[in-house]
Design a protein around this motif. Structure first.
Motif, PDB file in Angstrom:
ATOM      1  N   PHE A 184       0.842  -1.196   0.000  1.00  0.00           N
ATOM      2  CA  PHE A 184       0.000   0.000   0.000  1.00  0.00           C
ATOM      3  C   PHE A 184       0.877   1.246   0.000  1.00  0.00           C
ATOM      4  O   PHE A 184       0.650   2.191  -0.765  1.00  0.00           O
ATOM      5  N   ALA A 185       1.917   1.250   0.831  1.00  0.00           N
ATOM      6  CA  ALA A 185       2.812   2.400   0.921  1.00  0.00           C
ATOM      7  C   ALA A 185       3.559   2.634  -0.397  1.00  0.00           C
ATOM      8  O   ALA A 185       3.692   3.777  -0.839  1.00  0.00           O
ATOM      9  N   VAL A 186       4.018   1.578  -1.029  1.00  0.00           N
ATOM     10  CA  VAL A 186       4.717   1.713  -2.311  1.00  0.00           C
ATOM     11  C   VAL A 186       3.797   2.329  -3.357  1.00  0.00           C
ATOM     12  O   VAL A 186       4.190   3.230  -4.101  1.00  0.00           O
ATOM     13  N   GLY A 187       2.567   1.861  -3.404  1.00  0.00           N
ATOM     14  CA  GLY A 187       1.612   2.402  -4.370  1.00  0.00           C
ATOM     15  C   GLY A 187       1.323   3.873  -4.144  1.00  0.00           C
ATOM     16  O   GLY A 187       1.226   4.649  -5.095  1.00  0.00           O
ATOM     17  N   ILE A 188       1.176   4.274  -2.894  1.00  0.00           N
ATOM     18  CA  ILE A 188       0.864   5.669  -2.579  1.00  0.00           C
ATOM     19  C   ILE A 188       2.090   6.555  -2.767  1.00  0.00           C
ATOM     20  O   ILE A 188       2.026   7.614  -3.392  1.00  0.00           O
ATOM     21  N   LEU A 189       3.219   6.162  -2.233  1.00  0.00           N
ATOM     22  CA  LEU A 189       4.418   6.998  -2.285  1.00  0.00           C
ATOM     23  C   LEU A 189       5.003   7.115  -3.685  1.00  0.00           C
ATOM     24  O   LEU A 189       5.772   8.028  -3.956  1.00  0.00           O
ATOM     25  N   SER A 190       4.606   6.214  -4.580  1.00  0.00           N
ATOM     26  CA  SER A 190       5.075   6.316  -5.967  1.00  0.00           C
ATOM     27  C   SER A 190       4.147   7.195  -6.799  1.00  0.00           C
ATOM     28  O   SER A 190       4.276   7.243  -8.013  1.00  0.00           O
ATOM     29  N   ALA A 191       3.239   7.881  -6.135  1.00  0.00           N
ATOM     30  CA  ALA A 191       2.264   8.767  -6.792  1.00  0.00           C
ATOM     31  C   ALA A 191       1.410   7.994  -7.799  1.00  0.00           C
ATOM     32  O   ALA A 191       1.045   8.512  -8.842  1.00  0.00           O
ATOM     33  N   GLY A 192       1.111   6.756  -7.467  1.00  0.00           N
ATOM     34  CA  GLY A 192       0.238   5.961  -8.318  1.00  0.00           C
ATOM     35  C   GLY A 192       0.929   5.213  -9.439  1.00  0.00           C
ATOM     36  O   GLY A 192       0.300   4.442 -10.151  1.00  0.00           O
ATOM     37  N   ILE A 193       2.233   5.438  -9.617  1.00  0.00           N
ATOM     38  CA  ILE A 193       2.961   4.739 -10.681  1.00  0.00           C
ATOM     39  C   ILE A 193       2.889   3.234 -10.453  1.00  0.00           C
ATOM     40  O   ILE A 193       2.714   2.464 -11.384  1.00  0.00           O
ATOM     41  N   PHE A 194       2.999   2.843  -9.199  1.00  0.00           N
ATOM     42  CA  PHE A 194       2.871   1.431  -8.843  1.00  0.00           C
ATOM     43  C   PHE A 194       1.517   1.187  -8.181  1.00  0.00           C
ATOM     44  O   PHE A 194       1.420   0.532  -7.157  1.00  0.00           O
ATOM     45  N   GLY A 195       0.476   1.704  -8.793  1.00  0.00           N
ATOM     46  CA  GLY A 195      -0.874   1.557  -8.269  1.00  0.00           C
ATOM     47  C   GLY A 195      -1.302   0.109  -8.158  1.00  0.00           C
ATOM     48  O   GLY A 195      -2.143  -0.243  -7.328  1.00  0.00           O
ATOM     49  N   ALA A 196      -0.720  -0.748  -8.962  1.00  0.00           N
ATOM     50  CA  ALA A 196      -1.037  -2.173  -8.884  1.00  0.00           C
ATOM     51  C   ALA A 196      -0.638  -2.736  -7.520  1.00  0.00           C
ATOM     52  O   ALA A 196      -1.232  -3.715  -7.055  1.00  0.00           O
ATOM     53  N   ALA A 197       0.335  -2.119  -6.871  1.00  0.00           N
ATOM     54  CA  ALA A 197       0.754  -2.580  -5.543  1.00  0.00           C
ATOM     55  C   ALA A 197      -0.374  -2.369  -4.536  1.00  0.00           C
ATOM     56  O   ALA A 197      -0.607  -3.217  -3.666  1.00  0.00           O
ATOM     57  N   VAL A 198      -1.090  -1.253  -4.648  1.00  0.00           N
ATOM     58  CA  VAL A 198      -2.220  -0.998  -3.755  1.00  0.00           C
ATOM     59  C   VAL A 198      -3.312  -2.037  -4.010  1.00  0.00           C
ATOM     60  O   VAL A 198      -3.882  -2.599  -3.073  1.00  0.00           O
ATOM     61  N   LEU A 199      -3.587  -2.290  -5.273  1.00  0.00           N
ATOM     62  CA  LEU A 199      -4.588  -3.308  -5.608  1.00  0.00           C
ATOM     63  C   LEU A 199      -4.168  -4.680  -5.089  1.00  0.00           C
ATOM     64  O   LEU A 199      -5.001  -5.440  -4.585  1.00  0.00           O
ATOM     65  N   ALA A 200      -2.887  -4.989  -5.197  1.00  0.00           N
ATOM     66  CA  ALA A 200      -2.390  -6.272  -4.690  1.00  0.00           C
ATOM     67  C   ALA A 200      -2.580  -6.359  -3.174  1.00  0.00           C
ATOM     68  O   ALA A 200      -2.964  -7.413  -2.649  1.00  0.00           O
ATOM     69  N   ALA A 201      -2.339  -5.264  -2.469  1.00  0.00           N
ATOM     70  CA  ALA A 201      -2.515  -5.248  -1.019  1.00  0.00           C
ATOM     71  C   ALA A 201      -3.973  -5.501  -0.642  1.00  0.00           C
ATOM     72  O   ALA A 201      -4.267  -6.281   0.264  1.00  0.00           O
ATOM     73  N   VAL A 202      -4.883  -4.876  -1.364  1.00  0.00           N
ATOM     74  CA  VAL A 202      -6.307  -5.028  -1.056  1.00  0.00           C
ATOM     75  C   VAL A 202      -6.803  -6.415  -1.430  1.00  0.00           C
ATOM     76  O   VAL A 202      -7.559  -7.034  -0.668  1.00  0.00           O
ATOM     77  N   VAL A 203      -6.375  -6.930  -2.562  1.00  0.00           N
ATOM     78  CA  VAL A 203      -6.760  -8.294  -2.953  1.00  0.00           C
ATOM     79  C   VAL A 203      -6.234  -9.291  -1.924  1.00  0.00           C
ATOM     80  O   VAL A 203      -6.956 -10.201  -1.492  1.00  0.00           O
ATOM     81  N   LEU A 204      -4.997  -9.126  -1.510  1.00  0.00           N
ATOM     82  CA  LEU A 204      -4.420 -10.000  -0.495  1.00  0.00           C
ATOM     83  C   LEU A 204      -5.200  -9.895   0.815  1.00  0.00           C
ATOM     84  O   LEU A 204      -5.454 -10.907   1.478  1.00  0.00           O
ATOM     85  N   ALA A 205      -5.598  -8.674   1.170  1.00  0.00           N
ATOM     86  CA  ALA A 205      -6.385  -8.484   2.395  1.00  0.00           C
ATOM     87  C   ALA A 205      -7.713  -9.230   2.307  1.00  0.00           C
ATOM     88  O   ALA A 205      -8.126  -9.898   3.260  1.00  0.00           O
ATOM     89  N   TYR A 206      -8.381  -9.131   1.169  1.00  0.00           N
ATOM     90  CA  TYR A 206      -9.642  -9.852   1.011  1.00  0.00           C
ATOM     91  C   TYR A 206      -9.430 -11.367   1.029  1.00  0.00           C
ATOM     92  O   TYR A 206     -10.233 -12.105   1.604  1.00  0.00           O
ATOM     93  N   LEU A 207      -8.349 -11.839   0.420  1.00  0.00           N
ATOM     94  CA  LEU A 207      -8.079 -13.278   0.384  1.00  0.00           C
ATOM     95  C   LEU A 207      -7.769 -13.839   1.769  1.00  0.00           C
ATOM     96  O   LEU A 207      -8.140 -14.975   2.089  1.00  0.00           O
ATOM     97  N   LYS A 208      -7.085 -13.074   2.586  1.00  0.00           N
ATOM     98  CA  LYS A 208      -6.658 -13.553   3.904  1.00  0.00           C
ATOM     99  C   LYS A 208      -7.596 -13.146   5.031  1.00  0.00           C
ATOM    100  O   LYS A 208      -7.381 -13.508   6.182  1.00  0.00           O
ATOM    101  N   ARG A 209      -8.648 -12.407   4.700  1.00  0.00           N
ATOM    102  CA  ARG A 209      -9.580 -11.910   5.721  1.00  0.00           C
ATOM    103  C   ARG A 209     -10.174 -13.052   6.551  1.00  0.00           C
ATOM    104  O   ARG A 209     -10.228 -12.978   7.778  1.00  0.00           O
ATOM    105  N   GLY A 210     -10.608 -14.106   5.913  1.00  0.00           N
ATOM    106  CA  GLY A 210     -11.212 -15.230   6.622  1.00  0.00           C
ATOM    107  C   GLY A 210     -10.229 -15.963   7.514  1.00  0.00           C
ATOM    108  O   GLY A 210     -10.602 -16.472   8.579  1.00  0.00           O
TER     109      GLY A 210
END
Length: 122
Positions: free
Chosen positions: A27-53
């Motif tokens: 999440f930090a990489v995606g934000i601090l890269s000004a969205g250049i690595f926005g896929a990192a934020v998406l990966a963090a959220v997808v991982l969060a949803y996958l591991k939530r249970g």
């Protein structure tokens, strides 16, 4: 065949604490890269949803919810700011939204380092 050979090794992979660190780092990489690595934020959220249970009932469940809420609220405010930029107000609200997202990621990650759950609010 020796019994138990086909069972997965539980020591392989990241443990729950390391997964939370990974989510915050992505999440930090995606934000601090000004969205250049926005896929990192998406990966963090997808991982969060996958591991939530898997993390229900643990100290890490609060971090999963924190990351997911930060993403969705941040996305909402950034989208509204993009619309607001049509009337030259969105740039200010967009900056406020980005600062808020950075604050939430930092607050959550620091709470995780301290072994605590991030407190609700802001």
């Amino acid at each position: 065949m020796i019994q138990g050979d086909d069972t997965p090794d539980m020591d392989k992979g990241l443990n729950q604490r390391q997964l939370i660190h990974l989510m915050y780092a992505l999440f930090a990489v995606g934000i601090l890269s000004a969205g250049i690595f926005g896929a990192a934020v998406l990966a963090a959220v997808v991982l969060a949803y996958l591991k939530r249970g898997d993390m229900v009932g643990t100290v890490y469940a609060g971090h999963i919810d924190w990351i997911i809420r930060t993403f969705w609220w941040g996305l909402l405010w950034l989208a509204l700011s993009a619309l607001g930029s049509l009337i030259f107000v969105g740039f200010i609200t967009g900056l406020v939204a980005v600062v808020w997202i950075i604050y939430r990621v930092a607050k959550g990650w620091l709470a995780h380092w301290a072994g605590e759950t991030p407190l609700p609010g802001l």
